[in-house]
Design a protein around this motif. Structure first.
Motif, PDB file in Angstrom:
ATOM      1  N   ARG A 173       0.822  -1.656  -0.116  1.00  0.00           N
ATOM      2  CA  ARG A 173       0.102   0.042  -0.319  1.00  0.00           C
ATOM      3  C   ARG A 173       0.744   1.484  -0.242  1.00  0.00           C
ATOM      4  O   ARG A 173       2.156   1.243   0.997  1.00  0.00           O
ATOM      5  CB  ARG A 173      -0.905  -0.266   1.233  1.00  0.00           C
ATOM      6  CG  ARG A 173      -2.400  -1.080   0.911  1.00  0.00           C
ATOM      7  CD  ARG A 173      -3.023  -1.383   2.162  1.00  0.00           C
ATOM      8  NE  ARG A 173      -2.286  -1.146   3.668  1.00  0.00           N
ATOM      9  CZ  ARG A 173      -2.433  -2.166   4.114  1.00  0.00           C
ATOM     10  NH1 ARG A 173      -3.230  -2.919   4.925  1.00  0.00           N
ATOM     11  NH2 ARG A 173      -1.554  -1.908   5.909  1.00  0.00           N
ATOM     12  N   PRO A 174       0.636   2.293  -0.558  1.00  0.00           N
ATOM     13  CA  PRO A 174       1.442   4.065  -0.603  1.00  0.00           C
ATOM     14  C   PRO A 174       2.166   3.861   1.029  1.00  0.00           C
ATOM     15  O   PRO A 174       2.674   4.369   0.849  1.00  0.00           O
ATOM     16  CB  PRO A 174       0.255   4.858  -0.869  1.00  0.00           C
ATOM     17  CG  PRO A 174      -0.607   3.556  -1.185  1.00  0.00           C
ATOM     18  CD  PRO A 174      -1.348   2.444  -0.846  1.00  0.00           C
ATOM     19  N   ARG A 229       5.710   2.972   1.787  1.00  0.00           N
ATOM     20  CA  ARG A 229       7.078   3.640   1.886  1.00  0.00           C
ATOM     21  C   ARG A 229       7.996   3.922   2.338  1.00  0.00           C
ATOM     22  O   ARG A 229       8.837   3.299   2.196  1.00  0.00           O
ATOM     23  CB  ARG A 229       6.524   5.144   0.502  1.00  0.00           C
ATOM     24  CG  ARG A 229       7.642   5.358   0.205  1.00  0.00           C
ATOM     25  CD  ARG A 229       7.426   7.177  -0.348  1.00  0.00           C
ATOM     26  NE  ARG A 229       6.298   7.066  -1.759  1.00  0.00           N
ATOM     27  CZ  ARG A 229       6.750   7.150  -2.324  1.00  0.00           C
ATOM     28  NH1 ARG A 229       7.833   6.742  -2.854  1.00  0.00           N
ATOM     29  NH2 ARG A 229       5.574   6.776  -3.565  1.00  0.00           N
ATOM     30  N   PHE A 286       8.491   2.197  -6.186  1.00  0.00           N
ATOM     31  CA  PHE A 286       8.062   1.369  -5.213  1.00  0.00           C
ATOM     32  C   PHE A 286       6.358   1.992  -6.004  1.00  0.00           C
ATOM     33  O   PHE A 286       6.022   1.173  -6.104  1.00  0.00           O
ATOM     34  CB  PHE A 286       8.164   2.920  -4.339  1.00  0.00           C
ATOM     35  CG  PHE A 286       6.825   2.446  -2.894  1.00  0.00           C
ATOM     36  CD1 PHE A 286       6.501   0.926  -2.426  1.00  0.00           C
ATOM     37  CD2 PHE A 286       5.771   3.364  -2.911  1.00  0.00           C
ATOM     38  CE1 PHE A 286       5.683   0.876  -1.339  1.00  0.00           C
ATOM     39  CE2 PHE A 286       5.046   2.833  -2.487  1.00  0.00           C
ATOM     40  CZ  PHE A 286       4.954   2.055  -1.523  1.00  0.00           C
ATOM     41  N   ASP A 287       6.736   3.421  -6.683  1.00  0.00           N
ATOM     42  CA  ASP A 287       5.398   3.220  -7.270  1.00  0.00           C
ATOM     43  C   ASP A 287       5.108   2.685  -8.545  1.00  0.00           C
ATOM     44  O   ASP A 287       3.770   2.245  -8.652  1.00  0.00           O
ATOM     45  CB  ASP A 287       5.060   5.000  -7.641  1.00  0.00           C
ATOM     46  CG  ASP A 287       5.360   5.466  -6.151  1.00  0.00           C
ATOM     47  OD1 ASP A 287       5.103   5.761  -5.454  1.00  0.00           O
ATOM     48  OD2 ASP A 287       6.170   7.346  -6.374  1.00  0.00           O
ATOM     49  N   GLU A 288       5.543   2.744  -9.255  1.00  0.00           N
ATOM     50  CA  GLU A 288       5.360   1.331 -10.283  1.00  0.00           C
ATOM     51  C   GLU A 288       5.303   0.273 -10.375  1.00  0.00           C
ATOM     52  O   GLU A 288       3.786  -0.483 -10.640  1.00  0.00           O
ATOM     53  CB  GLU A 288       7.055   1.830 -11.504  1.00  0.00           C
ATOM     54  CG  GLU A 288       6.579   0.763 -12.830  1.00  0.00           C
ATOM     55  CD  GLU A 288       8.398   0.569 -13.148  1.00  0.00           C
ATOM     56  OE1 GLU A 288       8.107   0.151 -14.093  1.00  0.00           O
ATOM     57  OE2 GLU A 288       8.869   1.170 -12.792  1.00  0.00           O
ATOM     58  N   TRP A 289       5.418  -0.024  -9.317  1.00  0.00           N
ATOM     59  CA  TRP A 289       5.234  -1.925  -8.901  1.00  0.00           C
ATOM     60  C   TRP A 289       3.965  -1.487  -7.844  1.00  0.00           C
ATOM     61  O   TRP A 289       3.134  -2.366  -8.320  1.00  0.00           O
ATOM     62  CB  TRP A 289       5.725  -2.191  -7.605  1.00  0.00           C
ATOM     63  CG  TRP A 289       7.243  -2.427  -8.953  1.00  0.00           C
ATOM     64  CD1 TRP A 289       7.766  -2.385 -10.154  1.00  0.00           C
ATOM     65  CD2 TRP A 289       8.398  -3.271  -8.037  1.00  0.00           C
ATOM     66  NE1 TRP A 289       9.376  -3.178  -9.981  1.00  0.00           N
ATOM     67  CE2 TRP A 289       9.965  -3.902  -9.079  1.00  0.00           C
ATOM     68  CE3 TRP A 289       8.961  -3.636  -6.664  1.00  0.00           C
ATOM     69  CZ2 TRP A 289      10.713  -4.649  -9.271  1.00  0.00           C
ATOM     70  CZ3 TRP A 289      10.309  -4.878  -6.408  1.00  0.00           C
ATOM     71  CH2 TRP A 289      10.434  -4.653  -7.682  1.00  0.00           C
ATOM     72  N   LEU A 290       2.923  -0.593  -7.737  1.00  0.00           N
ATOM     73  CA  LEU A 290       1.940  -0.267  -6.926  1.00  0.00           C
ATOM     74  C   LEU A 290       1.181  -0.245  -8.126  1.00  0.00           C
ATOM     75  O   LEU A 290      -0.190  -1.175  -7.558  1.00  0.00           O
ATOM     76  CB  LEU A 290       1.963   0.942  -6.004  1.00  0.00           C
ATOM     77  CG  LEU A 290       2.723   0.813  -4.834  1.00  0.00           C
ATOM     78  CD1 LEU A 290       2.498   2.424  -3.632  1.00  0.00           C
ATOM     79  CD2 LEU A 290       1.810   0.294  -3.785  1.00  0.00           C
ATOM     80  N   GLU A 291       1.700   0.489  -9.245  1.00  0.00           N
ATOM     81  CA  GLU A 291       0.326   0.478 -10.049  1.00  0.00           C
ATOM     82  C   GLU A 291       0.451  -1.108 -10.927  1.00  0.00           C
ATOM     83  O   GLU A 291      -0.513  -1.157 -11.398  1.00  0.00           O
ATOM     84  CB  GLU A 291       0.914   1.596 -10.970  1.00  0.00           C
ATOM     85  CG  GLU A 291       0.128   1.836 -12.066  1.00  0.00           C
ATOM     86  CD  GLU A 291       0.105   3.223 -12.883  1.00  0.00           C
ATOM     87  OE1 GLU A 291      -0.179   2.973 -14.332  1.00  0.00           O
ATOM     88  OE2 GLU A 291       1.183   3.803 -12.782  1.00  0.00           O
TER      89      GLU A 291
END
Length: 270
Positions: A9-10, A13, A34-39
């Motif tokens: 989850r965000p 981080r 991190f952001d790329e993998w969350l998406e």
């Protein structure tokens, strides 16, 4: 409390950044993706007493491959079986996805000195699919020369297994489309190489000594444009007889090994 594995989850981080800071002398890429993998999804964390202490990611690659990556355990919690737990979780996820006909095999890569991971892979049915040398180089050792960015065709995929950063794909039309989205191709006087869009790990598409020597200044130029003073060059294991010459070109192996230092593992599920 018992550890749990859940989707990332965000708000995870800060924990991910801490794990990255304590891994590979702070050079771990985990925080950057991190952001790329969350998406993208299929990004998981291991939580214990409200703290994220481990991570694991499964990425879909061409050829119905589930690519296992980002398996990390916080240094303060290693040696307690948490890495094995995350590995087992990805195996179970892969088997479910195989039953759903979404993937046909699991693959991952690791360093040849990572004896624990290699042993765990062999015990759970993986075999070595390919071996590569991962060389280091310094931008300052070359006179950077600007190459031309090009649109690749199938004729440019000269390797059976193609490294794109630290992911490896089998040559195919599907792989070509994936590579076009995830890598940049460059040409310098008819000599071509690729590099992942966000990294500085290069794959020459011709691995002779003379051609490699000619391409290195262009790779240095791309690395410098991306703000890096160092870059890496991934070469297939077949270049082993050329090692003395490759080292004379300014490339080096961190472990001073004479053997391929990157192993690609595969487990067929269907």
């Amino acid at each position: 409390m018992e550890p749990i594995i859940r989707e990332a989850r965000p708000e995870d981080r800060p924990f991910i950044e801490e794990i990255a800071r304590l891994t590979w002398d702070g050079e771990d890429y985990l925080a950057r993706v991190f952001d790329e993998w969350l998406e993208d999804g299929n990004f998981y964390v291991l939580e214990l007493d409200g703290k994220v202490i481990g991570t694991a990611k499964l990425t879909f690659l061409p050829g119905k491959v589930g690519w296992m990556e980002g398996l990390r355990v916080h240094p303060g919690y290693r040696g307690r079986g948490y890495g094995k737990m995350l590995h087992g979780f990805l195996l179970e996820l892969g088997e479910r996805l195989a039953r759903e006909r979404k993937i046909e095999a699991l693959e991952f890569t690791t360093d040849f000195l990572n004896k624990h991971t290699i042993s765990m892979a062999q015990k759970t049915g993986f075999h070595i699919k390919a071996k590569f040398f991962n060389f280091g180089a310094k931008v300052g050792d070359f006179e950077p020369e600007e190459p031309e960015k090009i649109e690749p065709g199938m004729e440019d995929l000269t390797l059976g297994t193609i490294p794109v950063g630290w992911r490896f794909v089998k040559r195919s039309e599907e792989a070509l489309e994936w590579i076009r989205k995830n890598a940049d191709f460059y040409d310098l006087n008819g000599l071509r190489f690729l590099v992942s869009k966000k990294g500085t790990t290069f794959t020459p598409l011709d691995v002779g000594l003379a051609t490699l020597k000619a391409m290195l200044p262009a790779m240095a130029w791309v690395a410098r444009e991306r703000g890096s003073e160092e870059f890496k060059v991934m070469l297939p294991s077949g270049v082993k007889p050329l090692l003395p010459g490759i080292k004379r070109l300014g490339l080096f192996l961190w472990d001073e090994t004479e053997e391929p230092n990157v192993l690609v593992f595969r487990k067929k599920l269907i």
